[in-house]
Design a protein around this motif. Structure first.
Motif, mmCIF file in Angstrom:
data_model
loop_
_atom_site.group_PDB
_atom_site.id
_atom_site.type_symbol
_atom_site.label_atom_id
_atom_site.label_comp_id
_atom_site.label_asym_id
_atom_site.label_seq_id
_atom_site.Cartn_x
_atom_site.Cartn_y
_atom_site.Cartn_z
ATOM 1 N N TYR A 13 0.864 -1.244 -0.069
ATOM 2 C CA TYR A 13 0.066 -0.021 0.101
ATOM 3 C C TYR A 13 0.914 1.171 0.074
ATOM 4 O O TYR A 13 0.605 2.289 -0.682
ATOM 5 C CB TYR A 13 -0.884 -0.098 1.243
ATOM 6 N N ASN A 17 1.534 3.895 -3.084
ATOM 7 C CA ASN A 17 1.139 5.368 -2.978
ATOM 8 C C ASN A 17 2.518 6.169 -3.247
ATOM 9 O O ASN A 17 2.408 7.408 -4.056
ATOM 10 C CB ASN A 17 0.577 5.754 -1.751
ATOM 11 N N ALA A 29 -3.103 0.495 -4.976
ATOM 12 C CA ALA A 29 -2.982 0.958 -3.345
ATOM 13 C C ALA A 29 -4.386 0.778 -2.694
ATOM 14 O O ALA A 29 -4.767 1.790 -1.914
ATOM 15 C CB ALA A 29 -2.366 2.433 -3.435
ATOM 16 N N ASP A 31 -6.838 -0.298 0.161
ATOM 17 C CA ASP A 31 -7.069 -0.165 1.723
ATOM 18 C C ASP A 31 -8.689 -0.463 1.704
ATOM 19 O O ASP A 31 -9.288 -0.629 0.949
ATOM 20 C CB ASP A 31 -6.556 1.179 2.111
ATOM 21 N N ASP A 50 -9.883 -8.160 -4.099
ATOM 22 C CA ASP A 50 -8.965 -7.185 -4.721
ATOM 23 C C ASP A 50 -8.722 -7.894 -6.224
ATOM 24 O O ASP A 50 -8.384 -6.955 -7.065
ATOM 25 C CB ASP A 50 -7.670 -7.523 -4.046
#
Length: 85
Positions: A13, A17, A29, A31, A50
């Motif tokens: 993550y 970013n 990224a 979350d 995901d």
């Protein structure tokens, strides 16, 4: 990605970013917030894996990270979009 992740405490993550800051937009990224936004905006409120999120944005190729960022934050610029989700 590999070099950034070599820094202790930096995972996927954070690395994805950080790469956006230097113009690399291919990482999503993801979350908990992005996953929840995707579920609400693109998956009828249901939790998505995901893998499914990546598949959805894969058409944007190296721009997929920027595409998800713009998609998930569009309501910040136009609050009326929130009601449409």
């Amino acid at each position: 990605m590999k070099e950034i992740k070599s820094v202790k405490g930096v995972g996927n993550y954070a690395a994805e970013n950080l790469l956006k800051l230097i113009g690399r937009y291919d990482g999503l990224a993801l979350d908990s917030w992005a996953r929840a936004q995707f579920a609400r905006a693109r998956n009828r409120g249901r939790v998505a894996s995901d893998k499914k999120i990546l598949r959805f944005y894969s058409r944007f190729e190296s721009w997929r990270g920027l595409a998800i960022l713009c998609d998930m934050t569009r309501a910040w610029l136009d609050p009326e979009n929130v009601a449409k989700w």
